[in-house]
Design an enzyme around this catalytic site. Structure first.
Site, short mmCIF file in Angstrom:
data_model
loop_
_atom_site.label_atom_id
_atom_site.label_comp_id
_atom_site.label_asym_id
_atom_site.label_seq_id
_atom_site.Cartn_x
_atom_site.Cartn_y
_atom_site.Cartn_z
N LYS A 221 0.69 -1.32 -0.18
CA LYS A 221 0.15 0.02 -0.05
C LYS A 221 0.82 1.25 0.13
O LYS A 221 1.98 1.49 0.27
CB LYS A 221 -0.92 0.05 1.27
N ARG A 255 -3.55 -9.89 5.60
CA ARG A 255 -3.91 -9.95 3.94
C ARG A 255 -2.76 -9.40 3.26
O ARG A 255 -2.73 -8.21 3.03
CB ARG A 255 -5.17 -8.87 3.67
C1 YH5 Z 1 -7.95 -4.10 3.33
O1 YH5 Z 1 -6.86 -3.57 3.69
N1 YH5 Z 1 -7.52 -3.61 0.72
S1 YH5 Z 1 -8.11 -3.80 -1.85
C2 YH5 Z 1 -3.51 -0.10 -3.05
C3 YH5 Z 1 -2.24 -0.60 -3.43
C4 YH5 Z 1 -1.90 -1.79 -3.11
C5 YH5 Z 1 -3.04 -2.89 -2.54
C6 YH5 Z 1 -1.33 1.76 -3.92
N2 YH5 Z 1 -9.02 -5.13 0.33
C7 YH5 Z 1 -8.21 -4.54 1.96
O2 YH5 Z 1 -5.17 -4.18 -1.42
N3 YH5 Z 1 -10.02 -5.90 2.44
C8 YH5 Z 1 -8.30 -4.10 -0.21
O3 YH5 Z 1 -1.31 0.18 -3.75
C9 YH5 Z 1 -9.09 -5.01 1.56
N4 YH5 Z 1 -8.60 -4.99 4.19
C10 YH5 Z 1 -9.74 -5.73 3.57
N5 YH5 Z 1 -10.31 -6.24 4.63
C11 YH5 Z 1 -6.83 -2.70 -2.06
C12 YH5 Z 1 -5.26 -3.09 -1.83
C13 YH5 Z 1 -4.10 -2.25 -2.59
C14 YH5 Z 1 -4.48 -0.75 -2.70
#
Ligand code: YH5
Length: 275
Positions: A221, A255
Site C-alpha cells: 500500500k 492480508r
Molecule cells: C484491506 O486493507 N484492501 S483492496 C492499493 C495498493 C496496493 C494494494 C497503492 N481489500 C483491503 O489491496 N480488504 C483491499 O497500492 C481489503 N482490508 C480488507 N479487509 C486494496 C489493496 C491495495 C490498494
C-alpha cells in the site's frame, strides 16, 4: 480467539495469512474467455502451496480512484474462480466485495468469508450474511473508493475508526451474526493519509479491545511507498516489516500479496512469542 467461517473453525492461536487473489479482466486480444479465471486459480493454488491459510478473491479493484465494475462483470470473474477452488482447495475462501448480490452468489458458490470494505452497510448486505454461515470482515473506510483519498480528515483517527467498527459490530450482532463469525479491520489506505495510517499501526492494540480478531491489509500500500520512497513493485521488505509489527501488536489475519515471505517472517515472530 476463534473465528468461525463456513464449515471452518480457525483457532487464531497465531497470525493467519490471507493470500490476495485478484481476478483481472479478460483480455480481448489473447487467451480467450477463460484465461483470467485459469490464471487466478493457478495463482491461488500457488499461494496455498506457499502457506496461505485463507484465500481472498476479488474481482473489483477498490484502490484509490479505481473505476467501479458492473455487477455482471464482477460475477463473471469471481464466481467461476470460487467454484473451481472449492473443488480442489482445503482453505477457507473469502470474497472481497461490497455488493450484496456478489456476496449472495459467492456464498452459494462456496465462499466461507465475506470481506466487505463497506462493512455490510449496503442495503441487504447484513441480511445476506446473517442468512448464511459465512464469516465476515467489517472494514473501516472514510468516503468511497472513488473519492476517499481526496481530502481525508480526522480529529482522532484511532478513536473514530474504533467507534465505527464497534457500531458495525453491534449492527451485525443485532442482525443475528454470531460474534465468532466477525473480524474487524481498520482499513489501511481507505480514506486515510500517511499520518492516519501510521497512527493506526502505532495504536493497533487499542482496536483489540473490541474483542474480535483484527485483520490488517498493508501489503504494497501507498503508506509503505510514502515512508520508503518505493513504488508498488518495490514494497516487499517494507510490507514484511509492517506484517511483523502488526502481528506483534495483536493482528490475527494478515492480508498479503507476498505469502511465502510473510509466512517465513511470521515464523520468527512465533518463535519469540512468550508461551
Ligand atoms: C484491506 O486493507 N484492501 S483492496 C492499493 C495498493 C496496493 C494494494 C497503492 N481489500 C483491503 O489491496 N480488504 C483491499 O497500492 C481489503 N482490508 C480488507 N479487509 C486494496 C489493496 C491495495 C490498494
Amino acid at each position: 480467539m476463534k473465528f468461525i467461517c463456513g464449515n471452518y473453525q480457525l483457532v487464531l492461536n497465531r497470525p493467519y495469512v490471507m493470500g490476495i487473489v485478484n481476478v483481472t479482466p479478460d483480455s480481448f486480444s489473447d487467451g480467450g474467455k477463460y484465461a483470467s479465471i485459469d490464471l487466478a486459480v493457478a495463482h491461488a493454488l500457488q499461494l496455498v502451496a506457499e502457506g496461505a491459510d485463507i484465500l481472498d478473491i476479488g474481482g473489483e479493484s477498490t484502490r484509490p480512484g479505481a473505476m467501479p465494475v458492473a455487477l455482471e462483470d464482477e460475477l463473471k470473474r469471481v464466481i467461476p474462480v470460487i467454484q473451481a477452488l472449492k473443488k480442489v482447495c482445503q482453505v477457507p475462501l473469502s470474497i472481497d466485495t461490497y455488493k450484496p448480490e456478489v456476496m449472495r452468489q459467492a456464498i452459494a458458490a462456496g465462499a466461507d468469508i465475506v470481506n466487505d470494505v463497506n462493512a455490510l452497510q449496503a442495503p441487504g448486505a447484513l441480511e445476506i450474511v446473517a442468512d448464511s454461515n459465512a464469516g465476515v470482515c467489517l472494514m473501516h473506510m472514510q468516503g468511497t473508493p472513488h473519492t476517499m483519498q481526496q481530502d481525508p480528515q480526522y480529529d482522532d483517527v484511532v478513536h473514530e475508526v474504533k467507534t465505527f467498527l464497534e457500531a458495525r459490530l453491534h449492527a451485525a450482532l443485532a442482525h443475528g451474526i454470531a460474534k465468532e463469525r466477525i473480524t474487524l479491520d481498520p482499513g489501511f489506505g481507505f480514506g486515510k493519509r500517511t499520518v492516519h495510517n501510521i497512527a493506526l499501526i502505532q495504536q493497533l492494540e487499542q482496536l483489540t479491545a473490541l474483542g474480535r480478531p483484527l485483520l490488517v491489509g498493508l501489503s504494497r500500500k501507498s503508506v509503505l511507498g510514502a515512508i520508503t520512497g518505493n513504488d508498488e513493485q518495490q514494497r516487499l521488505y517494507a510490507g514484511i516489516a509492517a506484517s511483523v509489527i502488526s502481528a506483534m501488536k495483536g493482528a490475527k489475519i494478515l492480508r498479503v500479496h507476498d505469502v511465502k515471505a510473510t509466512v517465513d517472517a511470521l515464523k520468527i515472530v512465533a518463535a519469540v512469542q512468550p508461551k
